[in-house]
Design a protein around this motif. Structure first.
Motif, PDB file in Angstrom:
ATOM      1  N   GLY A  10       0.703  -1.550   0.446  1.00 26.23           N
ATOM      2  CA  GLY A  10      -0.027   0.004  -0.291  1.00 26.23           C
ATOM      3  C   GLY A  10       0.836   1.276   0.054  1.00 26.23           C
ATOM      4  N   THR A  15      -1.529   2.048  -4.035  1.00 23.59           N
ATOM      5  CA  THR A  15      -2.607   2.590  -3.575  1.00 23.59           C
ATOM      6  C   THR A  15      -2.847   3.346  -5.550  1.00 23.59           C
ATOM      7  N   GLU A  32      -1.528  -5.000   3.272  1.00 23.13           N
ATOM      8  CA  GLU A  32      -0.457  -3.919   3.799  1.00 23.13           C
ATOM      9  C   GLU A  32      -0.451  -4.245   4.821  1.00 23.13           C
ATOM     10  N   GLU A  36      -0.125   1.558   8.873  1.00 25.85           N
ATOM     11  CA  GLU A  36      -1.006   3.104   7.945  1.00 25.85           C
ATOM     12  C   GLU A  36      -0.111   2.351   6.111  1.00 25.85           C
ATOM     13  N   LEU A  37      -0.533   2.259   5.504  1.00 32.14           N
ATOM     14  CA  LEU A  37      -0.477   3.269   4.268  1.00 32.14           C
ATOM     15  C   LEU A  37       0.453   4.052   4.118  1.00 32.14           C
ATOM     16  N   TYR A 150       2.503  11.662   0.713  1.00 26.43           N
ATOM     17  CA  TYR A 150       1.842  10.530   1.487  1.00 26.43           C
ATOM     18  C   TYR A 150       0.128  11.126   1.342  1.00 26.43           C
ATOM     19  N   TYR A 154      -2.636   8.926   0.574  1.00 27.82           N
ATOM     20  CA  TYR A 154      -4.218   8.504   1.506  1.00 27.82           C
ATOM     21  C   TYR A 154      -4.987   8.865   0.563  1.00 27.82           C
ATOM     22  N   ALA A 157      -5.813   5.958  -1.319  1.00 34.60           N
ATOM     23  CA  ALA A 157      -7.274   5.163  -0.996  1.00 34.60           C
ATOM     24  C   ALA A 157      -8.067   5.584  -0.219  1.00 34.60           C
ATOM     25  N   ILE A 167      -9.101  -2.350   1.496  1.00 34.45           N
ATOM     26  CA  ILE A 167      -8.001  -1.618   2.466  1.00 34.45           C
ATOM     27  C   ILE A 167      -7.504  -2.904   3.855  1.00 34.45           C
ATOM     28  N   THR A 169      -5.137  -3.262   6.127  1.00 34.68           N
ATOM     29  CA  THR A 169      -3.911  -2.913   6.351  1.00 34.68           C
ATOM     30  C   THR A 169      -2.803  -3.973   8.243  1.00 34.68           C
TER      31      THR A 169
END
Ligand SMILES: Cc1cc2nc3c(=O)[nH]c(=O)nc-3n(C[C@H](O)[C@H](O)[C@H](O)COP(=O)(O)OP(=O)(O)OC[C@H]3O[C@@H](n4cnc5c(N)ncnc54)[C@H](O)[C@@H]3O)c2cc1C
Length: 477
Positions: A10, A15, A32, A36-37, A150, A154, A157, A167, A169
């Motif tokens: 991710g 993404t 992922e 977090e991604l 980032y 985000y 995603a 998704i 994580t």
């Protein structure tokens, strides 16, 4: 459950692919390993949307970079992230460098980079007053831009999720078992995922993932880049992103404008063997300061407020993007070193094309949510608008991060949009990213994160399990 497509990784590439494929009637999961991604390579880069200069003509990365630069602008409008077209200057200091600059211009034109031109010393003095007086000429590419890397990941995603992509994580891929033609069983730390098509966009670990599926003809080697962030008071240090002539292995040490206002200097380029080594060094700092000052002599070491390192995932000179005919249904996206951030939207289109060619039906959804609302950042808007917002919601008036002017409402919004850790909040809002490094706001943000996620403060982490910030003192109750 049988998925049509499972994407491993991710970062910006995974993404982007997820968001592109979410236009179609497909069952998709993005896996992922981190909490977090965008906690891999995609969190530690220069945030430049390159125009396409400095890539060999005919290279895949050059073509995808030029296309990605155009697509990124469209995405910024659809998803509401900031894209600033600041332009880049590649500066020559000697006659020999001028000859190389002319060659670079030709190569850029061959790749289709628009509107490049050579600008002279007088132009440079007028448009880039802090540039070294020794600069003779520069190659100007006006289409270079800057983004928050980032936040782009985000937003992609979040939009993919809104369009139905699952998704996941905290989901580490541990094994891949081909279960017949176009059938895979992907074993993860959160169970088994069955899928018809599998995309390996695992960044630095793309070779490890490939080996799980029986592909072992490439190795990903980390190339470390140390970068140094300057105080926002040097916001006007340069008007463009400034490059020296490129070296054999990198674009050299740059003076970078960033989308949040802090200028940045770096990166170094050092081949290492440890994929987890994100240390910075005195030698890296000395090299970057020396090289950056050749471009902009007024750079002061005292203006540096933060250090970080990122690892470029290198697998040869070019990107590897291909269907693995030996393992039908598996698509490899590896060696995505720079300009991978820029190229990501074009990589996503290329991957969709490969999947289609290999039999995946890409049928458009009747309802695809193309747009996403721009997140509010007080540091970006005029005070008059902030005042209006405070009238509507007092949370905007409760400033938690004084250095970066971030309110409690923005922190809560970030959590609502998926932030689970202190770093996740920092990357989305900039709270804790200023000169004091969170000395004033960390405890306040921890409390908000604990409240919103209904956890104990002792469970709040910096970047996932094992990075808890407060320890329970059991001995004293
Ligand atoms: C110092 C530096 C500066 C750069 N500057 C620029 C720039 O200005 N412009 C530009 O265009 N490019 C730049 N780049 C390049 C760019 O950052 C990368 O090309 C891009 O981030 C690569 O994205 P990715 O998604 O392939 O990798 P990643 O972001 O690393 O994503 C891969 C993901 O896969 C996950 N993963 C790995 N193994 C597994 C597993 N087994 N199971 C589940 N998940 C797994 C990882 O946790 C990671 O999140 C720079 C790179 C560096 C290092």
């Amino acid at each position: 459950m049988l998925y049509d497509v499972v994407i491993i990784g991710g970062g910006i590439v995974g993404t982007s692919i997820a968001r592109e494929l979410s236009r179609y009637n497909l069952r998709i999961a993005l896996l992922e390993k981190e909490t977090e991604l965008a906690f891999g390579v995609s969190k530690s880069n220069s945030g430049i949307i390159h125009p396409g200069t400095q890539n060999p003509p005919g290279s895949l990365k050059g073509c995808l970079c030029v296309q990605g630069n155009t697509l990124m602008r469209k995405l910024s409008k659809e998803l509401g992230f900031d894209f600033k077209e600041v332009g880049e200057l590649i500066v020559a200091f000697t006659e020999e460098e001028i000859a190389r600059l002319r060659q670079l211009k030709k190569e850029a034109e061959a790749l289709g980079v628009p509107r490049t031109r050579i600008v002279d010393g007088r132009w440079l003095k007028a448009h880039e007053p802090n540039l070294s007086g020794k600069a003779l000429v520069a190659l100007y590419a006006p289409t270079a831009g800057i983004v928050s890397p980032y936040r782009v990941a985000y937003d992609l995603a979040e939009n993919a999720g809104r369009n139905g992509v699952e998704i996941r994580t905290h989901t580490r891929v541990e094994g891949i078992a081909p279960a017949g033609l176009f059938q895979f069983e992907v074993a993860t730390s959160s169970g088994i995922f069955k899928t018809r098509y599998l995309i390996n966009s695992a960044g630095l670990h793309a070779d490890d993932v490939a080996r799980m599926a029986g592909i072992d003809d490439f190795t990903v080697r980390p190339r470390k880049g140390e970068e140094f962030l300057l105080d926002k008071k040097r916001h006007y240090l340069t008007n463009h992103v400034i490059f020296p002539l490129p070296t054999k292995i990198s674009k050299g040490v740059l003076v970078i404008k960033t989308s949040d206002g802090n200028p940045m200097i770096g990166p170094t380029a050092e081949d290492i063997s440890d994929k987890e080594d994100l240390s910075t060094s005195d030698a890296g700092l000395a090299k970057v300061l020396t090289e950056a000052r050749k471009l902009v002599p007024s750079i002061d070491e005292n203006d540096i407020i933060a250090y970080f390192a990122g690892l470029r995932p290198v697998a040869g000179d070019d990107f590897i993007i291909r269907h693995e005919d030996k393992v039908p249904g598996l698509v490899t996206v590896a060696g995505i070193q720079s300009p991978g951030l820029t190229s990501a939207p074009a990589i996503a289109l290329m991957v969709a094309g490969i999947l289609k060619k290999k039999g995946l039906a890409l049928k458009k959804k009747l309802l695809f949510h193309k747009k996403r609302k721009h997140a509010i950042h007080l540091f970006e808007i005029p005070l008059s608008r902030t005042k209006k917002l405070i009238k509507k919601d007092a949370g905007y008036g409760e400033i938690v991060c004084r250095c970066e002017m971030v309110s409690a409402k923005e922190v809560r919004d970030a959590i609502c949009h998926g932030a689970k850790t202190m770093d996740g909040i920092k990357f989305r809002t900039r709270a804790q990213a200023g000169r004091c490094h969170g000395s004033f706001c960390t405890t306040r943000i921890m409390k908000i994160l604990a409240e919103e996620t209904k956890k104990q403060v002792t469970e709040v982490t910096k970047r996932g399990r094992g990075s808890e910030l407060v320890k329970e003192d059991r001995a004293n109750g």
